[in-house]
Scaffold this motif. Structure first.
Motif, short mmCIF file in Angstrom:
data_model
loop_
_atom_site.label_atom_id
_atom_site.label_comp_id
_atom_site.label_asym_id
_atom_site.label_seq_id
_atom_site.Cartn_x
_atom_site.Cartn_y
_atom_site.Cartn_z
N UNK A 53 41.51 4.86 -27.88
CA UNK A 53 40.19 4.26 -28.07
C UNK A 53 39.60 3.70 -26.77
N UNK A 54 40.23 3.96 -25.65
CA UNK A 54 39.74 3.40 -24.39
C UNK A 54 38.34 3.92 -24.06
N UNK A 55 37.49 3.02 -23.57
CA UNK A 55 36.21 3.45 -23.03
C UNK A 55 36.45 4.01 -21.63
N UNK A 56 35.82 5.12 -21.33
CA UNK A 56 36.10 5.83 -20.08
C UNK A 56 34.89 5.75 -19.15
N UNK A 57 35.18 5.56 -17.87
CA UNK A 57 34.17 5.64 -16.84
C UNK A 57 34.59 6.65 -15.79
N UNK A 58 33.65 7.45 -15.31
CA UNK A 58 33.95 8.49 -14.32
C UNK A 58 33.01 8.33 -13.14
N UNK A 59 33.57 8.29 -11.94
CA UNK A 59 32.80 8.22 -10.70
C UNK A 59 33.29 9.32 -9.77
N UNK A 60 32.36 10.10 -9.20
CA UNK A 60 32.77 11.16 -8.30
C UNK A 60 31.61 11.54 -7.40
N UNK A 61 31.91 11.84 -6.15
CA UNK A 61 30.89 12.32 -5.23
C UNK A 61 30.57 13.78 -5.51
N UNK A 62 29.30 14.14 -5.41
CA UNK A 62 28.92 15.51 -5.72
C UNK A 62 29.43 16.51 -4.69
N UNK A 88 36.90 -10.63 -6.10
CA UNK A 88 36.43 -12.02 -6.07
C UNK A 88 34.91 -12.08 -6.15
N UNK A 89 34.24 -11.17 -5.46
CA UNK A 89 32.78 -11.18 -5.43
C UNK A 89 32.18 -10.84 -6.80
N UNK A 90 32.73 -9.84 -7.49
CA UNK A 90 32.15 -9.49 -8.78
C UNK A 90 32.44 -10.57 -9.82
N UNK A 91 33.58 -11.24 -9.70
CA UNK A 91 33.88 -12.34 -10.62
C UNK A 91 32.95 -13.52 -10.33
N UNK A 92 32.73 -13.83 -9.07
CA UNK A 92 31.79 -14.89 -8.72
C UNK A 92 30.40 -14.59 -9.25
N UNK A 93 30.06 -13.31 -9.35
CA UNK A 93 28.73 -12.92 -9.82
C UNK A 93 28.64 -12.85 -11.34
N UNK A 123 35.37 -2.37 -15.67
CA UNK A 123 36.66 -2.76 -16.25
C UNK A 123 36.60 -4.19 -16.77
N UNK A 124 36.10 -5.12 -15.95
CA UNK A 124 36.09 -6.53 -16.34
C UNK A 124 35.31 -6.79 -17.61
N UNK A 125 34.19 -6.09 -17.79
CA UNK A 125 33.39 -6.29 -18.98
C UNK A 125 34.14 -5.88 -20.23
N UNK A 126 35.05 -4.92 -20.12
CA UNK A 126 35.77 -4.42 -21.29
C UNK A 126 37.09 -5.16 -21.54
N UNK A 152 31.94 2.83 -4.54
CA UNK A 152 31.98 2.88 -6.00
C UNK A 152 32.78 1.73 -6.61
N UNK A 153 33.70 1.14 -5.85
CA UNK A 153 34.64 0.20 -6.42
C UNK A 153 34.01 -1.04 -7.06
N UNK A 154 33.00 -1.68 -6.47
CA UNK A 154 32.44 -2.85 -7.17
C UNK A 154 31.94 -2.54 -8.57
N UNK A 155 31.27 -1.40 -8.74
CA UNK A 155 30.80 -1.02 -10.07
C UNK A 155 31.97 -0.71 -11.00
N UNK A 156 33.02 -0.11 -10.47
CA UNK A 156 34.21 0.17 -11.28
C UNK A 156 34.84 -1.14 -11.75
#
Length: 279
Positions: free
Chosen positions: A222-231, A106-111, A274-277, A266-270
């Motif tokens: 053809x999916x655009x891929x995003x990867x998030x991981x803690x070092x 809800x917050x990222x959509x509001x933004x 997704x929403x942008x694509x 990490x979830x808000x950025x994820x």
């Protein structure tokens, strides 16, 4: 007693007077003005519920599972683009609500992120069939579209997964080559058979190789891929190999471990990715 005036006449006359007074009193009461109270309008309809859950029977899994739908608060769900959300080992479909994902969405959509719905189901053993009797992947491919149609939603055009769910999201993309986005958070991938064998999930090396996303990166469509991981995540090495093999649209490997603290950060950025694509 005066002539013509009897006791009965007095009684009747008194009764008439009392009746007249009572009538006058009633008339006066009827004439008291009643304050005007405007009619209370009907309350507005409540906004759409952002989270819904129902039990559905999966023939592919041979059991009932939870189907959880998360939408931005106040946004009608019908017709929204859909992102499949796959949980990690030891969690379930409701785990995304426990992480606070409904509020984050809800917050990222509001933004300004275009609205979309998340759909989560209960899964197991890396979202693939490893024992011949429980096939989460077939559930996603064959059964989920019908369940979504009942909710006025189309088939998923994106998928995100946490840990084991990231393995499942990448495996799912091999079956759905027209996906728009895949988001892998703390992806539980295996660089070799001894690493996978230690998880005691796959029956043998051949079975693991047939599903392991790192062995099939050319089949992700053809999916655009995003990867998030803690070092400091034990899967950080595998995440780096995924980045090298896929040249993702977004790759974030920074401070963090394989835990809920990292996933919630990490979830808000994820979700924005997704929403942008899906727009």
């Amino acid at each position: 007693m005066r002539a013509g005036l009897t006791r009965r006449g007095l009684l009747l006359g008194g009764l008439a007077v009392c009746t007249s007074v009572a009538a006058c009193g009633a008339q006066e009461r009827e004439q008291v003005p009643v304050p005007y109270v405007p009619a209370t309008p009907d309350p507005p309809a409540p906004p759409p519920v952002p989270v819904s859950a129902r039990r559905v029977y999966s023939a592919a899994r041979g059991s009932e599972v939870d189907l959880v739908v998360i939408a931005p608060e106040g946004v009608p769900i019908a017709g929204l683009p859909v992102c499949l959300a796959l949980h990690g080992k030891g969690s379930n479909a409701r785990g995304f609500a426990d992480l606070g994902v409904p509020a984050m969405l809800s917050e990222v959509v509001d933004a300004g992120t275009p609205p979309f719905a998340l759909v989560a189901l209960d899964g197991a053993h890396y979202w693939v069939d490893v024992d011949g009797g429980d096939d989460p992947l077939r559930m996603l491919v064959d059964e989920l579209p019908g369940w979504l149609a009942d909710t006025e939603l189309g088939a998923p055009a994106a998928a995100l997964g946490i840990s084991m769910g990231a393995f499942g999201a990448l495996r799912y993309a091999r079956e759905q080559r027209d996906m728009k986005a895949i988001a892998a958070c703390s992806p539980a991938l295996f660089v070799d058979w001894p690493d996978a064998e230690a998880r005691e999930v796959f029956a043998n090396e051949s079975q693991w190789e047939s599903h392991e996303p790192l062995r099939h990166t050319a089949e992700l469509g053809r999916a655009e891929i995003g990867v998030w991981c803690g070092e400091d995540d034990p899967f950080a090495g595998a995440a780096r190999k995924l980045v090298q093999a896929t040249t993702p649209a977004r790759a974030e490997i920074g401070p963090g471990e394989h835990d809920e603290s990292y996933w919630t950060s990490a979830m808000p950025e994820i979700l924005r990715f997704v929403g942008a694509r899906l727009a």
